[in-house]
Design an enzyme around this catalytic site. Sequence first.
Site, PDB file in Angstrom:
ATOM      1  N   CYS A 188       2.069  -5.018   7.194  1.00 26.62           N
ATOM      2  CA  CYS A 188       1.854  -4.738   5.785  1.00 26.62           C
ATOM      3  C   CYS A 188       3.092  -4.061   5.188  1.00 26.62           C
ATOM      4  CB  CYS A 188       0.627  -3.865   5.589  1.00 26.62           C
ATOM      5  SG  CYS A 188      -0.932  -4.738   5.905  1.00 26.62           S
ATOM      6  N   HIS A 237       0.820  -1.213   0.000  1.00 27.61           N
ATOM      7  CA  HIS A 237       0.000   0.000   0.000  1.00 27.61           C
ATOM      8  C   HIS A 237       0.855   1.265   0.000  1.00 27.61           C
ATOM      9  CE1 HIS A 237       0.492   1.055   4.337  1.00 27.61           C
ATOM     10  NE2 HIS A 237       0.559  -0.252   4.526  1.00 27.61           N
TER      11      HIS A 237
END
Length: 535
Positions: free
Chosen positions: A454, A435
Amino acid sequence: MGTVLAVLVGLPGTVLGDTPSAGDRASVPVAAQIERLVEDAGSELQAFYALRDHRPAWHDRETVAAFAAALHTLDGDGLRPADYRPDALVAGHRQADASEQPGEQARFDLHATRMLMTALEHLQRGKVDPSGLETHWEVPVEAPALDPAAISRAIDGQRFEQAFAEARPSYAPYERLRTGLARYRNIERLGGWEPFPQEPRVLRPGDVDDAVVLLRSRLAVIGELEVMAANVDAFPEARLETPDLRRYDTTLEAAVKRFQRRHLLEVDGIVGPQTRRALNVPVEARIDQIRVNLERSRWLLHGLPETFVLVDIAGYQLRYFRPNGEVWRSRIVVGRPYRRTPSLRSEITHMTVNPSWTIPPTIRRNDVLPEVRRDLGYLWRERIQVLSPSGQPLDPWEVDWDNPGNVVLRQAPGPHNALGKVAIRFPNDHMVYLHDTPSQGLFSRQQRAFSSGCIRVEGVLEFAQLLFDDTDSGRNIHGLIEAGRTRNVSLGEPVPVILHYWTVNPDEDGELAFRPDIYERDEALLRALDRPLAL
């Protein structure tokens, strides 16, 4: 890589199905014993001996000796030749041959064949089972693709080293690691390197110090030869001028910066505590580090598609191998040591544009709830919505924040959203993804383990557009963002993605780059790799 050992089909030796020779007829009693014993063996051994009509493969002492010699070369792959008992194989063959007992000869034959298959399997897929070492391991290690007929021809032609070469991963990083292992073992044989002084002194460009001479010597050992001056006494008529070896000059500074870059240190040319510690890692420890990363490469480097995304966790780098042969690279931020980014293999299927962020349970419990309990205004400042498990909005003032139950916390889209402008999704059990991030400053750090698992990607919008273009998705990432609404957008076709962990990897110049073991995985893998093989 194709079927392992397939290139060995042209080797000389026994042609399966030919009329047995006089030697084969003499081994008929052994074949009968092999046929009986192999019934309780694995399917690969059964297939191997069925192709040979159960004739023995190891009746020739030269063949056994050639195999034992080849086993010693596995040291170059970071494996332990002693695991495969090369000396015991020679002695076992001598004993079985002298006994003239078909049953003993048959047992030896099965043992030697099993040992060869084991060595080939270890070269192909690794000795250690990664699922027993790493929690939530999700990278499938496929079963090795051994060809019994090709193995039989390899034995008959005594081409064991060629068989090993075909079994190894055929990708360049693996061969570069092998080359690096040989190089560092040679350094070890020559005595390694002298430890750098431990006193808390910092060396800077321009300094004149006796320690600079040792610094030059230390870097020259690993190939930075230009930092050592020519011997002017060897060329008395050439009028060579040698620089002062005690002076920290620009040539030495450039070599130090290369060393720092390859060790993920701050690239400033200053030899401070961190650089000193990296310089003082013994050559034996570097050899072990290369060995464990050869094993990791055997887990992963097989059956890779031409187009895929490779996330190098310990190296803080993402590489996208595009269909046109180009490689797109980017710096990344990965999980903290106590919130590790997992190793996994999946496929990128879609993106979320202008994403909201549903805060995962661990971050909710450990990070967000303590802030909310201190100051309820945290929710408004961070634009966090409070929802029921069914998605209905709740009044934050009516929630018991000491015991909030299953309330859902969701950060609204916007410039301060933790996921930035786009999240790139792939199915996995860990709820991790690639992301964007509003915290762009972290990409300038050399070591970037700051996330909660992440992966934040620098230049992620360019990456997203490449994924759209390369999968004929017909989408424009900037137009989708400017539209302002949150939406999921599928790729035209999935793109494989691999998240993996290397603490040594060849850099773009082919030189080995050593990374800190941020998740402390090397030691357990080294112990498993050095554990004697149970046979």
